[in-house]
Design a protein around this motif. Structure first.
Motif, PDB file in Angstrom:
ATOM      1  N   ILE A  59       0.869  -1.173   0.000  1.00 12.40           N
ATOM      2  CA  ILE A  59       0.000   0.000   0.000  1.00 12.40           C
ATOM      3  C   ILE A  59       0.911   1.230   0.000  1.00 12.40           C
ATOM      4  CG2 ILE A  59      -1.840   1.209   1.267  1.00 12.40           C
ATOM      5  CD1 ILE A  59      -2.052  -1.839   2.612  1.00 12.40           C
ATOM      6  N   LEU A  60       0.725   2.071  -1.003  1.00 11.15           N
ATOM      7  CA  LEU A  60       1.613   3.233  -1.105  1.00 11.15           C
ATOM      8  C   LEU A  60       1.022   4.432  -0.364  1.00 11.15           C
ATOM      9  CD1 LEU A  60       2.536   2.759  -4.857  1.00 11.15           C
ATOM     10  CD2 LEU A  60       3.844   2.070  -2.862  1.00 11.15           C
ATOM     11  N   LYS A  61       1.901   5.355  -0.026  1.00 12.42           N
ATOM     12  CA  LYS A  61       1.439   6.560   0.682  1.00 12.42           C
ATOM     13  C   LYS A  61       0.582   7.400  -0.262  1.00 12.42           C
ATOM     14  CE  LYS A  61       5.044   6.928   4.108  1.00 12.42           C
ATOM     15  NZ  LYS A  61       6.466   7.242   4.212  1.00 12.42           N
ATOM     16  N   LYS A  62      -0.296   8.201   0.305  1.00 11.79           N
ATOM     17  CA  LYS A  62      -1.171   9.069  -0.500  1.00 11.79           C
ATOM     18  C   LYS A  62      -0.320   9.951  -1.400  1.00 11.79           C
ATOM     19  CE  LYS A  62      -5.396   9.479   2.167  1.00 11.79           C
ATOM     20  NZ  LYS A  62      -5.198   8.452   3.172  1.00 11.79           N
ATOM     21  N   ASP A  63      -0.784  10.148  -2.625  1.00 12.78           N
ATOM     22  CA  ASP A  63      -0.136  11.034  -3.597  1.00 12.78           C
ATOM     23  C   ASP A  63       1.370  10.750  -3.722  1.00 12.78           C
ATOM     24  OD1 ASP A  63      -2.637  12.366  -3.912  1.00 12.78           O
ATOM     25  OD2 ASP A  63      -2.225  13.438  -2.035  1.00 12.78           O
ATOM     26  N   SER A  64       1.699   9.495  -3.858  1.00 11.20           N
ATOM     27  CA  SER A  64       3.124   9.163  -3.944  1.00 11.20           C
ATOM     28  C   SER A  64       3.722   9.588  -5.286  1.00 11.20           C
ATOM     29  CB  SER A  64       3.348   7.684  -3.691  1.00 11.20           C
ATOM     30  OG  SER A  64       2.463   6.928  -4.453  1.00 11.20           O
TER      31      SER A  64
ATOM     32  N   LYS B 260      -1.049  -3.098 -10.576  1.00  4.97           N
ATOM     33  CA  LYS B 260      -1.201  -1.778  -9.949  1.00  4.97           C
ATOM     34  C   LYS B 260      -2.679  -1.382  -9.925  1.00  4.97           C
ATOM     35  CE  LYS B 260       0.956   1.492 -12.182  1.00  4.97           C
ATOM     36  NZ  LYS B 260       1.893   2.517 -12.675  1.00  4.97           N
TER      37      LYS B 260
ATOM     38  N   THR C 205      -6.654   8.775  -4.550  1.00  2.00           N
ATOM     39  CA  THR C 205      -5.515   9.346  -3.825  1.00  2.00           C
ATOM     40  C   THR C 205      -4.446   8.302  -3.495  1.00  2.00           C
ATOM     41  OG1 THR C 205      -6.702   8.987  -1.773  1.00  2.00           O
ATOM     42  CG2 THR C 205      -6.813  11.219  -2.699  1.00  2.00           C
ATOM     43  N   GLN C 206      -4.813   7.035  -3.526  1.00  2.00           N
ATOM     44  CA  GLN C 206      -3.874   6.010  -3.059  1.00  2.00           C
ATOM     45  C   GLN C 206      -3.713   4.881  -4.070  1.00  2.00           C
ATOM     46  OE1 GLN C 206      -4.809   5.031   0.951  1.00  2.00           O
ATOM     47  NE2 GLN C 206      -2.640   4.759   1.369  1.00  2.00           N
ATOM     48  N   THR C 207      -2.498   4.368  -4.172  1.00  2.00           N
ATOM     49  CA  THR C 207      -2.213   3.275  -5.107  1.00  2.00           C
ATOM     50  C   THR C 207      -1.818   2.030  -4.332  1.00  2.00           C
ATOM     51  OG1 THR C 207      -1.543   4.823  -6.805  1.00  2.00           O
ATOM     52  CG2 THR C 207      -0.687   2.595  -7.023  1.00  2.00           C
ATOM     53  N   ILE C 208      -2.285   0.889  -4.836  1.00  2.00           N
ATOM     54  CA  ILE C 208      -1.962  -0.391  -4.198  1.00  2.00           C
ATOM     55  C   ILE C 208      -1.297  -1.288  -5.229  1.00  2.00           C
ATOM     56  CG2 ILE C 208      -3.011  -2.504  -3.245  1.00  2.00           C
ATOM     57  CD1 ILE C 208      -5.113  -0.726  -1.949  1.00  2.00           C
TER      58      ILE C 208
ATOM     59  N   GLU D 149       3.479   2.846   2.451  1.00  2.00           N
ATOM     60  CA  GLU D 149       2.711   3.049   3.695  1.00  2.00           C
ATOM     61  C   GLU D 149       2.729   1.756   4.516  1.00  2.00           C
ATOM     62  OE1 GLU D 149       0.394   5.834   4.418  1.00  2.00           O
ATOM     63  OE2 GLU D 149       0.128   4.829   6.343  1.00  2.00           O
TER      64      GLU D 149
END
Ligand code: PEP
Ligand code: MN
Length: 336
Positions: free
Chosen positions: A4-9, A30, A35-38, A60
């Motif tokens: 789980i990536l941080k918001k607006d990465s 992907k 706002t968030q990418t997983i 994240e």
């Protein structure tokens, strides 16, 4: 594995992470939200360092969806592993009873105990020759001579033998040992585990004093990754705040390990309790919880034992216990 990536990465950092993961041989799926990418990873993620990924600036959180123990785990090997040892087997419905002294002390001692436990239905004989003692001044075992005496008892009774190895340099002395024990203190001696992965013999792997189930299974994985699939897991009590007993027997280890893994599981009520009076009730609890067998310390003269006398039961007590365990084990099988 899911990342789980941080918001607006940052897009450049994200591309670089995806490339790096693809280079590790996993497929990256992907999912981009508002706002968030997983990132969903498919393939063999066992070689990915979860801590390294978690520490990346844009990450994240990381979640494993598969266990990191592929060989020891049940997922890719649903059927129970049965390990053949001489004329007996561990797992597959056989009640394995490994009995014998903590340490081999003399020819007379090991042979007398071997004959009596055999008559009571033990399926294997135990006897330590290399002893991991807390104090360097305590009896350290008869070492090579102990293994020689164990061979004599094996020849006399026909019982396969189990003995502990402490260092890989001792392996040539273990030619006549049927099952090599890795003790609790060596459960995470990864070099030793790796070497035993090359051995052509079953390994009895004891749980470390403060090891989790996952750590125990990862240690089994070390042995299996080397090509030796014959691993028997052993719960021998863990350290807790309780001091009345030497350790605390974790009876849940039997059903939990059997759920997570296809390997046979045995329980050691002797080191779990440190008290001979507790061995029988704990052994019964282990069988009732679904353990494939037990390893029990039996001595013909516990007050004079050179090691672990207080937790050793006498041959007569083992005889009575073995009978009870068979009744219990048969009842468990019939009730299924
Ligand atoms: C033993 O089996 O005698 C022994 C030393 O066991 P553990 O490694 O479980 O303490
Ligand atoms: Mn012992």
């Amino acid at each position: 594995m899911v990342i789980i990536l941080k918001k607006d990465s940052d897009k450049a950092q994200l591309d670089s992470l995806v490339n790096w993961l693809s280079g590790k041989g996993v497929e990256v799926h992907k999912t981009v939200g508002t706002t968030q990418t997983i990132l969903g990873l498919v393939g063999d993620t066992s070689r990915l360092d979860i801590d390294l990924i978690s520490a990346m600036e844009i990450v994240e959180a990381v979640r494993r969806v598969q266990e990191p123990y592929k060989s020891a785990g049940r997922k890719f090997h649903p059927e129970d592993t049965v390990i053949k040892v001489g004329d007996t087997q561990v797992g597959g419905g056989t009640l394995t009873l490994i009995a014998g002294p903590c340490s081999v002390e003399s020819e007379e001692q090991i042979c007398e105990i071997a004959k009596s436990v055999k008559a009571s239905g033990a399926t294997m004989l135990r006897g330590g020759a290399f002893k991991p003692r807390t104090s360097p001044y305590s009896f350290q075992g008869l070492r090579g001579e102990g293994l020689r005496l164990l061979s004599i008892a094996k020849k006399l009774t026909g019982l396969p033998v189990v003995s502990e190895i402490m260092d890989i340099s001792q392996l040539p002395l273990f030619d006549d040992v049927d099952v090599i024990q890795v003790g609790a203190r060596n459960m995470q001696n990864f070099e030793l585990l790796r070497e035993l992965g090359q051995a052509k013999k079953p390994i009895l792997l004891k749980r470390g004093l403060s090891s989790t189930y996952e750590e125990l299974l990862m240690s089994a994985e070390y042995i299996m990754a080397g090509g030796n699939e014959q691993v028997i897991l052993c719960e021998r009590g863990i350290r807790t705040f309780e001091t009345y007993t030497r350790n605390t027997m974790d009876v849940a280890a039997a059903p939990v390990l059997k759920e997570l893994s296809h390997l046979p599981v045995i329980i050691d009520p002797s080191h779990s309790s440190g008290r001979s009076a507790l061995v029988a009730p704990l052994a019964c609890a282990a069988v009732a919880a679904g353990a494939d067998g037990l390893i029990i310390e039996v001595h013909n003269d516990p007050p004079h034992a050179l090691c672990d006398g207080p937790q050793s039961i006498r041959p007569q007590a083992f005889d009575a216990l073995a009978r009870r365990l068979h009744v219990l084990s048969d009842a468990m099988r019939q009730a299924v």
